[in-house]
Write an enzyme that holds these catalytic residues in place. Structure first.
Site, PDB file in Angstrom:
ATOM      1  CB  ALA A  64      -0.889  -0.022   1.232  1.00 33.97           C
ATOM      2  N   GLY A 109       0.693  -5.296   0.781  1.00 35.32           N
ATOM      3  CA  GLY A 109      -0.437  -5.409  -0.142  1.00 35.32           C
ATOM      4  C   GLY A 109      -0.058  -6.045  -1.475  1.00 35.32           C
TER       5      GLY A 109
HETATM    6  N1  DAK Z   1       4.561   3.326  -0.616  1.00 37.37           N
HETATM    7  C1  DAK Z   1       4.972   4.520  -1.110  1.00 37.37           C
HETATM    8  N2  DAK Z   1       6.141   4.709  -1.750  1.00 37.37           N
HETATM    9  C2  DAK Z   1       6.935   3.634  -1.868  1.00 37.37           C
HETATM   10  C3  DAK Z   1       6.589   2.362  -1.360  1.00 37.37           C
HETATM   11  C4  DAK Z   1       5.325   2.235  -0.714  1.00 37.37           C
HETATM   12  N3  DAK Z   1       4.866   1.083  -0.251  1.00 37.37           N
HETATM   13  N4  DAK Z   1       7.589   1.513  -1.643  1.00 37.37           N
HETATM   14  C5  DAK Z   1       8.524   2.220  -2.287  1.00 37.37           C
HETATM   15  N5  DAK Z   1       8.149   3.498  -2.435  1.00 37.37           N
HETATM   16  C6  DAK Z   1       8.877   4.578  -3.078  1.00 37.37           C
HETATM   17  C7  DAK Z   1      10.049   5.047  -2.237  1.00 37.37           C
HETATM   18  O1  DAK Z   1       9.601   5.952  -1.247  1.00 37.37           O
HETATM   19  C8  DAK Z   1      10.926   5.678  -3.281  1.00 37.37           C
HETATM   20  O2  DAK Z   1      10.424   6.954  -3.581  1.00 37.37           O
HETATM   21  P1  DAK Z   1      11.425   8.233  -3.781  1.00 37.37           P
HETATM   22  O3  DAK Z   1      12.232   8.299  -2.527  1.00 37.37           O
HETATM   23  O4  DAK Z   1      12.251   7.856  -4.985  1.00 37.37           O
HETATM   24  O5  DAK Z   1      10.502   9.390  -4.011  1.00 37.37           O
HETATM   25  C9  DAK Z   1      10.719   4.802  -4.494  1.00 37.37           C
HETATM   26  O6  DAK Z   1       9.495   4.107  -4.274  1.00 37.37           O
HETATM   27  C10 DAK Z   1      11.819   3.756  -4.684  1.00 37.37           C
HETATM   28  O7  DAK Z   1      11.949   3.046  -3.463  1.00 37.37           O
HETATM   29  P2  DAK Z   1      13.344   2.871  -2.679  1.00 37.37           P
HETATM   30  O8  DAK Z   1      14.261   4.002  -2.991  1.00 37.37           O
HETATM   31  O9  DAK Z   1      13.006   2.608  -1.250  1.00 37.37           O
HETATM   32  O10 DAK Z   1      13.915   1.562  -3.382  1.00 37.37           O
HETATM   33  P3  DAK Z   1      14.890   0.480  -2.745  1.00 37.37           P
HETATM   34  O11 DAK Z   1      15.309  -0.393  -3.860  1.00 37.37           O
HETATM   35  O12 DAK Z   1      15.944   1.117  -1.920  1.00 37.37           O
HETATM   36  O13 DAK Z   1      13.954  -0.372  -1.751  1.00 37.37           O
HETATM   37  C11 DAK Z   1      11.959  -1.585  -1.113  1.00 37.37           C
HETATM   38  C12 DAK Z   1      12.903  -1.116  -2.269  1.00 37.37           C
HETATM   39  C13 DAK Z   1      10.744  -2.222  -1.743  1.00 37.37           C
HETATM   40  C14 DAK Z   1      12.700  -2.603  -0.242  1.00 37.37           C
HETATM   41  C15 DAK Z   1      11.596  -0.338  -0.262  1.00 37.37           C
HETATM   42  O14 DAK Z   1      11.102   0.691  -1.139  1.00 37.37           O
HETATM   43  C16 DAK Z   1      10.534  -0.628   0.751  1.00 37.37           C
HETATM   44  O15 DAK Z   1      10.799  -1.187   1.820  1.00 37.37           O
HETATM   45  N6  DAK Z   1       9.301  -0.193   0.452  1.00 37.37           N
HETATM   46  C17 DAK Z   1       8.211  -0.259   1.394  1.00 37.37           C
HETATM   47  C18 DAK Z   1       7.688  -1.669   1.511  1.00 37.37           C
HETATM   48  C19 DAK Z   1       6.558  -1.684   2.460  1.00 37.37           C
HETATM   49  O16 DAK Z   1       6.752  -1.541   3.691  1.00 37.37           O
HETATM   50  N7  DAK Z   1       5.356  -1.695   1.902  1.00 37.37           N
HETATM   51  C20 DAK Z   1       4.130  -1.410   2.665  1.00 37.37           C
HETATM   52  C21 DAK Z   1       3.679  -2.628   3.375  1.00 37.37           C
HETATM   53  S1  DAK Z   1       2.311  -2.236   4.356  1.00 37.37           S
HETATM   54  C22 DAK Z   1      -5.021  -1.083   5.050  1.00 37.37           C
HETATM   55  C23 DAK Z   1      -4.933  -2.292   4.439  1.00 37.37           C
HETATM   56  C24 DAK Z   1      -3.732  -2.758   4.010  1.00 37.37           C
HETATM   57  C25 DAK Z   1      -2.604  -2.016   4.176  1.00 37.37           C
HETATM   58  C26 DAK Z   1      -2.696  -0.814   4.789  1.00 37.37           C
HETATM   59  C27 DAK Z   1      -3.903  -0.312   5.231  1.00 37.37           C
HETATM   60  N8  DAK Z   1      -6.303  -0.594   5.532  1.00 37.37           N
HETATM   61  C28 DAK Z   1      -7.414  -1.440   5.340  1.00 37.37           C
HETATM   62  C29 DAK Z   1      -6.441   0.734   6.002  1.00 37.37           C
HETATM   63  C30 DAK Z   1      -1.375  -2.539   3.664  1.00 37.37           C
HETATM   64  C31 DAK Z   1      -0.244  -2.067   4.020  1.00 37.37           C
HETATM   65  C32 DAK Z   1       0.988  -2.472   3.359  1.00 37.37           C
HETATM   66  O17 DAK Z   1       1.076  -2.906   2.247  1.00 37.37           O
END
Ligand code: DAK
Length: 258
Positions: A64, A109
């Protein structure tokens, strides 16, 4: 659509989540478009299977969109949840077979949307994980339910509690993905699989999908009764007559029901 690409050819739809700058993270607009796009595909008789993938070579869906969630109110969280519930539910229950072509990160997600598909094929660089507890939340797009059903309670708990990422081979070993292929072959492999599925009796495929999904929510005795009733239903179709006649006449079947 601002965040999705849709391509339909040879009875196969390819839906690409297209926000590569943020690794195809799911925001409200993307989920809205996805729900609408899938609702349209669901009604199409000329689409027999669907492939879902992410734009670029690095990420399928990195979860997400955290930048949208960080300041979301409870009401916005609920709207977000309902949009995902609708889109993911369509993938899981639409009559067409759905294949996730996981071409990189499938986190949070992203892992969850792949699990709403019928089949997952991963490229060698794919990484799967449920990082939510590291953000102070729990998986909220079905992860606590679908992951445990797919890989079992113990492994699901380990992945969710540790928030560790696993690579494609490990995902294959534990049954989270059906197949791992080199990245350059991913879409080709998924297309071949989709074409194979589309060449079968599509109405029968949709009934089998329904029987598997509905049966998993029942005890096995009732699941077997449901299967018997649905098998009976397939005996009333033109496809059943054609499939069996074609076998006896030693020719390929031409299925028409869908
Ligand atoms: N959201 C927003 N931006 C994201 C993102 C994300 N999930 N993942 C990556 N980006 C963005 C980064 O901020 C970066 O943007 P800039 O800094 O260039 O502006 C760009 O994508 C490239 O990412 P990185 O520079 O971080 O790239 P790396 O290769 O260094 O790292 C990575 C890749 C995938 C390991 C890292 O980006 C990362 O850890 N990303 C976040 C993964 C994560 O935690 N995902 C979210 C999981 S929580 C809900 C229901 C469900 C959910 C929520 C609410 N409700 C019912 C209310 C679900 C939640 C989730 O999915």
């Amino acid at each position: 659509m601002n965040n999705l690409l849709l391509e339909v050819a040879d009875e196969i739809a390819v839906v690409t989540i297209n926000r590569p700058k943020v690794l195809n993270a799911l925001n409200t607009e993307t989920l809205t478009e996805l729900g609408e796009c899938l609702a349209g595909i669901e009604r199409r008789k000329d689409v027999k299977a669907l492939i879902l993938t992410g734009a670029g070579e690095k990420s399928f869906v990195a979860g997400a969109d955290i930048s949208e969630m960080v300041n979301a109110t409870p009401a916005e969280g609920r709207t977000f949840s309902l949009l995902a519930y609708e889109a993911f539910g369509r993938l899981e229950n639409m009559p067409q077979a759905t294949i996730a072509a996981v071409n990189g990160f499938a986190l949070g997600g992203g892992c969850e949307i792949s699990m709403a598909c019928d089949i997952r094929v991963a490229s060698e660089n794919a990484k799967f994980g449920q990082p939510e507890v590291g953000l102070g939340i729990i998986p909220g797009f079905g992860g606590t339910q679908r992951l445990s059903r797919l890989i079992g309670k113990g492994r699901a708990k380990e992945l969710i509690f540790s928030a560790d990422n696993i690579d494609a081979q490990e995902a294959y070993r534990i049954g989270l993905v059906n197949k791992v292929v080199p990245q350059a072959e991913l879409l080709g492999y998924c297309r071949k699989l989709a074409v194979k599925i589309a060449s079968k009796g599509s109405y029968a495929v949709s009934i089998a999908k329904y029987a598997i999904n509905a049966g998993l929510d029942m005890d096995v005795a009732n699941g077997l009764k449901l299967e018997a009733q649905l098998l009976g239903l397939t005996f009333s179709t033109a496809d059943k007559k054609e499939g069996m006649t074609a076998f006896l006449e030693k020719r390929p079947a031409k299925f028409t029901d869908f």
